[in-house]
Design an enzyme around this catalytic site. Structure first.
Site, PDB file in Angstrom:
ATOM      1  N   ASN A  52      33.496  48.071  47.123  1.00  0.00           N
ATOM      2  CA  ASN A  52      33.953  47.051  46.164  1.00  0.00           C
ATOM      3  C   ASN A  52      34.606  47.788  44.989  1.00  0.00           C
ATOM      4  O   ASN A  52      34.655  49.034  44.958  1.00  0.00           O
ATOM      5  CB  ASN A  52      32.774  46.181  45.712  1.00  0.00           C
ATOM      6  CG  ASN A  52      33.236  44.948  44.945  1.00  0.00           C
ATOM      7  OD1 ASN A  52      34.131  44.229  45.386  1.00  0.00           O
ATOM      8  ND2 ASN A  52      32.677  44.700  43.775  1.00  0.00           N
ATOM      9  N   LYS A  53      35.093  47.034  44.052  1.00  0.00           N
ATOM     10  CA  LYS A  53      35.818  47.597  42.914  1.00  0.00           C
ATOM     11  C   LYS A  53      35.101  48.789  42.281  1.00  0.00           C
ATOM     12  O   LYS A  53      33.881  48.766  42.132  1.00  0.00           O
ATOM     13  CB  LYS A  53      36.027  46.474  41.881  1.00  0.00           C
ATOM     14  CG  LYS A  53      36.783  46.844  40.634  1.00  0.00           C
ATOM     15  CD  LYS A  53      38.111  47.511  40.899  1.00  0.00           C
ATOM     16  CE  LYS A  53      39.009  46.735  41.832  1.00  0.00           C
ATOM     17  NZ  LYS A  53      40.157  47.543  42.333  1.00  0.00           N
ATOM     18  N   ARG A  75      45.480  39.460  44.514  1.00  0.00           N
ATOM     19  CA  ARG A  75      44.526  40.538  44.783  1.00  0.00           C
ATOM     20  C   ARG A  75      43.168  39.904  45.053  1.00  0.00           C
ATOM     21  O   ARG A  75      43.005  38.700  44.885  1.00  0.00           O
ATOM     22  CB  ARG A  75      44.474  41.586  43.647  1.00  0.00           C
ATOM     23  CG  ARG A  75      44.632  41.139  42.243  1.00  0.00           C
ATOM     24  CD  ARG A  75      43.587  40.216  41.701  1.00  0.00           C
ATOM     25  NE  ARG A  75      42.259  40.728  41.904  1.00  0.00           N
ATOM     26  CZ  ARG A  75      41.162  40.004  41.896  1.00  0.00           C
ATOM     27  NH1 ARG A  75      41.233  38.687  41.679  1.00  0.00           N
ATOM     28  NH2 ARG A  75      39.977  40.531  42.096  1.00  0.00           N
ATOM     29  N   GLY A  76      42.206  40.739  45.453  1.00  0.00           N
ATOM     30  CA  GLY A  76      40.912  40.206  45.897  1.00  0.00           C
ATOM     31  C   GLY A  76      40.964  40.089  47.416  1.00  0.00           C
ATOM     32  O   GLY A  76      41.943  39.550  47.961  1.00  0.00           O
ATOM     33  N   ALA A  77      39.931  40.613  48.079  1.00  0.00           N
ATOM     34  CA  ALA A  77      39.992  40.773  49.539  1.00  0.00           C
ATOM     35  C   ALA A  77      40.362  39.493  50.309  1.00  0.00           C
ATOM     36  O   ALA A  77      41.332  39.495  51.076  1.00  0.00           O
ATOM     37  CB  ALA A  77      38.661  41.353  50.038  1.00  0.00           C
ATOM     38  N   ARG A 110      47.864  47.564  51.222  1.00  0.00           N
ATOM     39  CA  ARG A 110      46.634  48.062  50.574  1.00  0.00           C
ATOM     40  C   ARG A 110      45.624  48.431  51.668  1.00  0.00           C
ATOM     41  O   ARG A 110      45.460  47.675  52.626  1.00  0.00           O
ATOM     42  CB  ARG A 110      46.044  46.993  49.625  1.00  0.00           C
ATOM     43  CG  ARG A 110      46.968  46.678  48.445  1.00  0.00           C
ATOM     44  CD  ARG A 110      46.268  45.859  47.381  1.00  0.00           C
ATOM     45  NE  ARG A 110      45.308  46.655  46.643  1.00  0.00           N
ATOM     46  CZ  ARG A 110      44.440  46.142  45.778  1.00  0.00           C
ATOM     47  NH1 ARG A 110      44.406  44.839  45.561  1.00  0.00           N
ATOM     48  NH2 ARG A 110      43.591  46.923  45.130  1.00  0.00           N
ATOM     49  N   ASP A 163      34.988  44.376  49.413  1.00  0.00           N
ATOM     50  CA  ASP A 163      36.280  44.566  50.089  1.00  0.00           C
ATOM     51  C   ASP A 163      36.085  44.971  51.536  1.00  0.00           C
ATOM     52  O   ASP A 163      36.938  44.724  52.384  1.00  0.00           O
ATOM     53  CB  ASP A 163      37.119  45.607  49.355  1.00  0.00           C
ATOM     54  CG  ASP A 163      37.609  45.018  48.046  1.00  0.00           C
ATOM     55  OD1 ASP A 163      36.857  45.061  47.056  1.00  0.00           O
ATOM     56  OD2 ASP A 163      38.718  44.461  48.037  1.00  0.00           O
ATOM     57  N   GLN A 191      40.090  43.263  35.774  1.00  0.00           N
ATOM     58  CA  GLN A 191      39.905  41.996  36.503  1.00  0.00           C
ATOM     59  C   GLN A 191      38.784  41.164  35.889  1.00  0.00           C
ATOM     60  O   GLN A 191      38.812  39.928  35.978  1.00  0.00           O
ATOM     61  CB  GLN A 191      39.581  42.272  37.977  1.00  0.00           C
ATOM     62  CG  GLN A 191      40.741  42.792  38.805  1.00  0.00           C
ATOM     63  CD  GLN A 191      40.744  44.311  38.888  1.00  0.00           C
ATOM     64  OE1 GLN A 191      40.284  44.985  37.972  1.00  0.00           O
ATOM     65  NE2 GLN A 191      41.275  44.863  39.959  1.00  0.00           N
TER      66      GLN A 191
HETATM   67  O1  MRU Z   1      41.813  45.649  43.414  1.00  0.00           O
HETATM   68  P1  MRU Z   1      41.365  44.231  43.601  1.00  0.00           P
HETATM   69  O2  MRU Z   1      41.473  43.402  42.367  1.00  0.00           O
HETATM   70  O3  MRU Z   1      42.004  43.593  44.807  1.00  0.00           O
HETATM   71  O4  MRU Z   1      39.822  44.382  43.926  1.00  0.00           O
HETATM   72  C1  MRU Z   1      39.070  43.221  44.119  1.00  0.00           C
HETATM   73  C2  MRU Z   1      37.623  43.471  44.313  1.00  0.00           C
HETATM   74  O5  MRU Z   1      37.161  44.585  44.325  1.00  0.00           O
HETATM   75  C3  MRU Z   1      36.764  42.270  44.564  1.00  0.00           C
HETATM   76  O6  MRU Z   1      35.499  42.441  44.025  1.00  0.00           O
HETATM   77  C4  MRU Z   1      36.645  42.056  46.082  1.00  0.00           C
HETATM   78  O7  MRU Z   1      37.911  42.027  46.667  1.00  0.00           O
HETATM   79  C5  MRU Z   1      35.922  40.821  46.411  1.00  0.00           C
HETATM   80  S1  MRU Z   1      36.877  39.400  46.078  1.00  0.00           S
HETATM   81  C6  MRU Z   1      36.065  38.023  46.592  1.00  0.00           C
END
Ligand code: MRU
Length: 349
Positions: free
Chosen positions: A247-248, A46-48, A89, A237, A196
């Site tokens: 973002n999250k 996970r994470g963009a 996603r 994201d 996270q």
């Molecule tokens: O749902 P996730 O864990 O994929 O969400 C991740 C985030 O929101 C991060 O802050 C974002 O992807 C930036 S990662 C460098």
């Protein structure tokens, strides 16, 4: 040196299972696009930027498994596989960016024999992974100047090595500041409901011996009021043309709090996270996730059975609350509409 969450060797893509951290460090092996799609969907990865890297390997696996008579036949089979990966996603634009890049490479080499075309796509996925680390390190250098010699920095979610090919975006800026000799202390929002911050940010900073303190999400305002936070830095994201930042979930709340307390709110993201096709944040698709993430913590039920639940995974922070956007090509500040377009153009040169 920060962990790399996605490794590729001998036609196998290995990913650390981020659902199990920090309790267990389990690596899973993937050799098919369906497997990679499942890994993205179930949040093994996970994470963009990490999702983008994984999708590139997924597309490469799809290409390698195709037996085609000519390029049109190849593409007829390849595109639906990319569509499966794209459907995992919706919010992080890096996923679609990486798949578009793989499709473009395929098209650009359509004259090659099949085996060579497949090798080109393998090489491209490997390059996307390696490039992401270089980008994060460049971003770190640009961004670390924003911190003083000593700073207490709040972050939300995990925008670290685990969320990327390695090194991290927001945590990459923190790593670069530490490497420059600055004394940085990190406060990590736990980041309900997927934790996270508590699970991943705390784990990877601890591994690198960067001081980190976990707080519950609802404590951020109190810390700011007490003067304990000098700056906020988060990842993204998707960033739209006008500088709005998805973002999250919870990021927007932190940005509002930062504004109220006169604390700078920084976003660190690669240019692949900037979506100039969208005018503003209202157009960003926001992922809705399973109610169980909210009602349960692991196997422990927290809320009464059958209760209504709303679980958006991301929110949008309006550009006016963002002090600066840090990219690998430099920092955008103020007029994001012009600045982001300029940074993207610079990156494309
Ligand atoms: O749902 P996730 O864990 O994929 O969400 C991740 C985030 O929101 C991060 O802050 C974002 O992807 C930036 S990662 C460098």
């Amino acid at each position: 040196m920060a962990i790399k969450p996605i490794l590729y060797e001998d036609d196998v893509c290995r990913m650390i299972d981020q659902r199990l951290l920090p309790a267990q460090e389990v690596w899973l092996d993937y050799t098919t696009y369906q497997g990679v799609a499942e890994a993205i969907y179930t949040m093994v990865v996970r994470g963009a930027p990490a999702i983008g890297v994984a999708a590139a390997f997924g597309a490469s696996f799809a290409a390698s498994a195709i037996d085609a008579t000519d390029y049109d036949d190849f593409e007829r089979q390849f595109i639906p596989c990319c569509d499966v990966l794209a459907a995992t996603r919706p919010t992080a634009v890096n996923l679609f960016w990486a798949l578009d890049r793989m499709k473009k490479v395929a098209r650009a080499h359509q004259g090659l024999p099949l085996a060579e075309l497949q090798q080109r796509l393998r090489d491209e996925a490997i390059e996307i992974a390696a490039e992401d680390v270089r980008i994060n390190m460049a971003m770190g250098q640009h961004g670390q100047v924003l911190f003083g010699q000593q700073a207490q920095v709040l972050t939300h979610c995990n925008a670290g090595a685990l969320a990327t090919g390695g090194y991290g975006t927001a945590l990459g800026v923190i790593r670069a500041a530490v490497e420059a000799g600055k004394k940085i202390e990190v406060y990590a929002d736990e980041t309900r409901p997927f934790w996270q911050g508590a699970r991943l940010t705390a784990w990877e900073l601890q591994q690198d011996q960067i001081p980190v303190t976990v707080i519950c999400d609802n404590m951020a305002g109190y810390l700011m009021q007490q003067g304990k936070i000098d700056a906020v830095i988060v990842g993204a994201d998707r960033i739209t043309a006008n500088g709005d930042v998805a973002n999250k979930i919870g990021t927007y709340t932190v940005a509002v709090l930062a504004k109220e307390h006169g604390i700078p709110f920084y976003v660190a993201a690669p240019l692949s996270t900037i979506d100039l096709n969208l005018a503003d944040g209202s157009q960003i698709p926001i992922e809705q996730r399973d109610a169980r993430e909210v009602t349960h913590c692991g196997d422990q039920q927290l809320a009464p059975a059958g209760v209504g639940v709303y679980n958006p995974a991301f929110d949008v922070t309006p550009a006016r609350l963002v002090t600066a956007i840090i990219t690998e090509q430099g920092i955008g500040q103020g007029d994001y509409l012009t600045q982001l377009a300029q940074l993207v153009a610079k990156g494309a040169q």
